[in-house]
Design a protein around this motif. Sequence first.
Motif, PDB file in Angstrom:
ATOM      1  N   VAL A  26      20.256   5.019  -1.713  1.00  0.00           N
ATOM      2  CA  VAL A  26      21.368   4.455  -0.942  1.00  0.00           C
ATOM      3  C   VAL A  26      22.648   5.130  -1.410  1.00  0.00           C
ATOM      4  O   VAL A  26      22.982   5.067  -2.607  1.00  0.00           O
ATOM      5  CB  VAL A  26      21.479   2.928  -1.155  1.00  0.00           C
ATOM      6  N   ASP A  27      23.362   5.805  -0.506  1.00  0.00           N
ATOM      7  CA  ASP A  27      24.579   6.498  -0.928  1.00  0.00           C
ATOM      8  C   ASP A  27      25.746   5.505  -1.001  1.00  0.00           C
ATOM      9  O   ASP A  27      25.594   4.309  -0.711  1.00  0.00           O
ATOM     10  CB  ASP A  27      24.892   7.693  -0.027  1.00  0.00           C
ATOM     11  N   HIS A  28      26.909   6.012  -1.374  1.00  0.00           N
ATOM     12  CA  HIS A  28      28.040   5.112  -1.620  1.00  0.00           C
ATOM     13  C   HIS A  28      28.663   4.580  -0.338  1.00  0.00           C
ATOM     14  O   HIS A  28      29.522   3.700  -0.381  1.00  0.00           O
ATOM     15  CB  HIS A  28      29.077   5.819  -2.502  1.00  0.00           C
ATOM     16  N   ASP A  29      28.199   5.098   0.810  1.00  0.00           N
ATOM     17  CA  ASP A  29      28.621   4.537   2.092  1.00  0.00           C
ATOM     18  C   ASP A  29      27.573   3.572   2.626  1.00  0.00           C
ATOM     19  O   ASP A  29      27.648   3.146   3.780  1.00  0.00           O
ATOM     20  CB  ASP A  29      28.856   5.665   3.106  1.00  0.00           C
ATOM     21  N   LYS A  30      26.567   3.259   1.793  1.00  0.00           N
ATOM     22  CA  LYS A  30      25.468   2.335   2.111  1.00  0.00           C
ATOM     23  C   LYS A  30      24.497   2.891   3.151  1.00  0.00           C
ATOM     24  O   LYS A  30      23.756   2.127   3.769  1.00  0.00           O
ATOM     25  CB  LYS A  30      26.015   0.964   2.547  1.00  0.00           C
TER      26      LYS A  30
END
Length: 460
Positions: A278-282
């Motif tokens: 899961v990246d930091h932009d969800k």
Amino acid sequence: MFKRLLIANRGEIGMRILRCCQEMGIETVVAYSSEDEGTLPVTFSPVSVCIGPASPTKSYLNQDALIQAAISYKCDAIHPGYGFLSENPDFAKKCEDAGIKFIGPSSEMIRNMGEKSTARSLMKSKGVPVVPGSDGLVNSLEEAKEIALKIGFPILIKASAGGGGRGMRRAYDMSELANAFESAKAEALSAFGDDSMYIEKLILNPHHVEFQIIGDEHGHIVSLGERDCSMQRRNQKLIEEAPASILNEKQRAAMQKAAIKAAMAVNYSSVGTVEFVVDHDKNFYFIEMNTRIQVEHPVTEMVTGVDLVKEQIRVAAGLPLSFKQSDIKTHGYAIECRINAENPEKDFAPNPGIIDFLHLPGGAGVRVESAMYSGAMVSPWYDSMIAKVIVNAPSRLEAIRKMRVALEELTCEGIDTNIDFLYLLMYNPEYIMGRIDTSFLEKNCEGIIKWGKESRKEAQ
């Protein structure tokens, strides 16, 4: 239900399976190496059989010896636990051919999902989000260079047959590619006997979130929620939590839907784990599916009340799941810490040897999985994990506090362990706030160890 089951594993997972079989009235035969004679699984099982010397390749990875042991002792099933042969499709096929039930999915399912490049292509075709990367296996360094230029650096080179962080290397630019590619292939060949590789775009500093699923042979598939496994060192998980505090209900529902879709793509039967970054932009992306019971399964058991090993055995026997999706409710928060025989101050060097004294913590909401005891030998031949401490509490902060107390009580003398390091992590402000990703230990490990040294000096 099975009458007699061969346990083809060791240590704490061997004990976990043994206890479960005893509860279910299933007779057990424990297969062990000469190095493990006298260990708890061997001692507590009514029947045990030595299958070879200490070397895993001559014992726990010796497929023919395990099959022969199962036949000789009239076992109608084999439980591989995790690691070793648990995700080996050839071993599952040998069990099938011998008329012995492999406690896990079919050999075809393991092959489809275990070959990471095949699984990736399948998920992409079913609409499950995947990380940009190669469409199939990467057979040469030249091909690797072409793909890297196409998707852009940084990239992640991964063993198609890999797992547990092995056979995986990062390359941040073209100058690092050749060494990363060749070293990943070499490690994969040594660990899995298969140096097939594929390449993905490296999602920098993501969260690692996995969904526990289970299916039966009647077409039912259920998700038991997720675990956050972002606290890793060199791709090896150290602390796992359930549920994942970074997700809101909308995100959780979307990921659970994708996990079930992934399992349905192969008509999955048995326990399994669908893993995402899961990246930091969800944004979330499928990375792989583990077709076995996971080391960290107790955190899911603690919040759902479902005995995953028991249910795994039940569905392997052809029984339908004992619950529906609507029956699954999570209660509170659970954290698991892996206790390893290693020295964090010496770059986490393994520290096998004899445990002079061991005291395990207890109390409400505290669970310990271990096969260790005072006087036990931690072998240099196998994984350095000696125990798992799992706690359950109404909230994440209360679970952290409970884990602190459990780690304070946990005493292991005679060998070096990571107990103190884990204890310090439970006081780290960033960890307490939940601001962690897979790069957390890489960035903070040195500072945590330094803080521990300074704290000891002040105490003296």
